[in-house]
Design an enzyme around this catalytic site. Sequence first.
Site, PDB file in Angstrom:
ATOM      1  CG  LEU A  39      -1.993  -1.144   1.193  1.00 23.65           C
ATOM      2  CD1 LEU A  39      -2.961  -1.008   2.382  1.00 23.65           C
ATOM      3  CD2 LEU A  39      -2.794  -1.235  -0.104  1.00 23.65           C
ATOM      4  CB  THR A 137       7.131  -2.519 -18.811  1.00 24.89           C
ATOM      5  OG1 THR A 137       7.044  -1.486 -19.775  1.00 24.89           O
ATOM      6  CG2 THR A 137       8.535  -2.453 -18.214  1.00 24.89           C
ATOM      7  CG  ASP A 138       6.114  -1.585 -24.120  1.00 21.53           C
ATOM      8  OD1 ASP A 138       6.282  -0.933 -23.067  1.00 21.53           O
ATOM      9  OD2 ASP A 138       5.371  -1.187 -25.048  1.00 21.53           O
ATOM     10  CD  GLU A 139       7.808   2.343 -20.097  1.00 18.35           C
ATOM     11  OE1 GLU A 139       8.711   3.054 -19.625  1.00 18.35           O
ATOM     12  OE2 GLU A 139       6.608   2.552 -19.897  1.00 18.35           O
ATOM     13  CE1 TYR A 186       8.242   0.449 -14.175  1.00 20.62           C
ATOM     14  CE2 TYR A 186       8.156   1.221 -16.449  1.00 20.62           C
ATOM     15  CZ  TYR A 186       7.693   0.385 -15.439  1.00 20.62           C
ATOM     16  OH  TYR A 186       6.695  -0.525 -15.706  1.00 20.62           O
ATOM     17  CE  LYS A 190       8.418  -4.354 -14.230  1.00 21.19           C
ATOM     18  NZ  LYS A 190       7.590  -4.995 -13.180  1.00 21.19           N
ATOM     19  CG  ASN A 215       2.291   3.007 -22.390  1.00 20.33           C
ATOM     20  OD1 ASN A 215       3.291   2.523 -22.911  1.00 20.33           O
ATOM     21  ND2 ASN A 215       2.323   4.112 -21.693  1.00 20.33           N
ATOM     22  CG  ASN A 216      -1.904  -2.246 -19.107  1.00 20.65           C
ATOM     23  OD1 ASN A 216      -2.441  -3.143 -18.479  1.00 20.65           O
ATOM     24  ND2 ASN A 216      -0.959  -2.507 -20.014  1.00 20.65           N
ATOM     25  CG  LEU A 226      -1.110  10.941 -21.406  1.00 23.79           C
ATOM     26  CD1 LEU A 226      -0.402  12.287 -21.399  1.00 23.79           C
ATOM     27  CD2 LEU A 226      -0.932  10.279 -22.770  1.00 23.79           C
ATOM     28  CE1 TYR A 243       5.569  15.815 -18.672  1.00 26.27           C
ATOM     29  CE2 TYR A 243       6.105  13.513 -19.084  1.00 26.27           C
ATOM     30  CZ  TYR A 243       5.688  14.520 -18.223  1.00 26.27           C
ATOM     31  OH  TYR A 243       5.395  14.212 -16.918  1.00 26.27           O
ATOM     32  CG  ASP A 316      10.601  15.558 -24.458  1.00 23.35           C
ATOM     33  OD1 ASP A 316       9.695  14.924 -23.873  1.00 23.35           O
ATOM     34  OD2 ASP A 316      11.045  15.232 -25.578  1.00 23.35           O
ATOM     35  N   GLY A 319      15.481  11.734 -21.570  1.00 18.88           N
ATOM     36  CA  GLY A 319      15.584  10.356 -22.076  1.00 18.88           C
ATOM     37  C   GLY A 319      14.258   9.805 -22.583  1.00 18.88           C
TER      38      GLY A 319
END
Length: 380
Positions: A39, A137-139, A186, A190, A215-216, A226, A243, A316, A319
């Site tokens: 939490l 994540t795809d990131e 981030y 991951k 992105n979900n 966003l 951005y 922006d 990165g």
Amino acid sequence: MKYKRNIVITGGAGFIGSHVVRLFVNKYPEYHIINIDKLTYAGNLANLIDIENKSNYKFVKMDICDIDAFYRLMQEEHVDGIIHLAAESHVDRSIKEPFTFVRTNVIGTLSLLQAAKLCWESQSEKYEGKRFYHISTDEVYGALEMTHPEGIDSPFTTVASSGTRHEAYGEDFFLETTKYNPHSPYSASKASSDHFVRAFHDTYGMPTIVTNCSNNYGPYQFPEKLIPLFINNICHRKPLPVYGKGENVRDWLYVEDHARAIDLIFHKGKVAETYNIGGFNEWKNIDIVKLIIKTVDRFLGRPEGADLDLITYVTDRPGHDVRYAIDSRKLQIELGWEPLLQFEEGIEKTVKWYLENEAWMDNVTSGDYQAYYDNMYKNR
Ligand code: NAD
Ligand code: TYD
């Protein structure tokens, strides 16, 4: 009651986790679902109010870095499946406080792996019937170029070998085999956690699976991301900080489509495999912002486009990855998954949900939800 399976879902009070918990608790009354969550600011038990009293559901407040507590829970609850979503998940926060991301995303994941290993290896059946499923994540793959075939304007339509047609801003997509190249703290954290999960399969034979999703969006997303941030700001006529030039491209998936994929992969996915999850649904940020403005204005009875002047171009993100686009054909072809919701329909549903759940948004933006649960746990 003896359950068919005892499954831990980590981070179940967060955005995606709450949808996964809800799906599993409702769909599998024969499973015991144990939601463990620290939490943090992103965890909110109000996300699960509709299922919190179900007999096959239990919540345990726990930090995933607490390896001893997690080991005890594994033993006491006879856990045979782990679906791991707990994480620090916001890129902008990771730029300000990278150590928090390493602690939770790397050390936390390693703690779960080590506790699960010790517990399962101590049992006579060892890893048989067990599963450690890590959500990523795809990131981690980095950023793709915006490239167009000559003479064709972007976005252009491509046809995948499966026959699926989709709009794209570039010719490349992230595949399961794409080399990791994370750019933000981030995504670097991951990526590191993904490597540890695979290492536990390769070294100790742990039955792991990793999925990397785009992105979900949807209900219960914390309004620092966003889509919920902008819906809330439009309602209150606050500036919308876009951005750079708003040209960055993300591939968006409705959260319930992700939860369905997780269900399918947990049950039918092959051990040691990686599956990419995405909707072949690329959008430039600025186009999403305009779509959200149009949708919110329509729901609120404001003249169409009345709030376009809230768009404010700001410095922006450092990165800032240019484009993400997932190729999810492996999952579509091997396991028969496909997203059910079109983006415009999903945005309509999402905007409607946030407008109808103003109290949820007010609680989250005021921080009241945290004070409520802090008191609840102090008194136990
Ligand atoms: P979120 O930030 O909404 O929720 C994260 C949850 O984890 C919260 O409930 C938080 O309290 C909990 N948590 C954080 N640190 C913890 C700790 N140390 N111990 C226990 N619990 C802790 O995140 P989300 O958007 O729901 O993402 C869930 C997972 O899916 C993450 O692993 C993320 O990397 C991945 N993912 C997210 C997206 C996306 O678009 N949101 C896309 C692909 C993958
Ligand atoms: P976000 O929702 O933070 O997800 P991610 O960074 O994981 O993709 O951001 C989505 C896109 O929107 C990303 O390109 C950054 C951009 N963005 C803005 O332009 N303004 C904002 O205030 C936020 C939060 C994001």
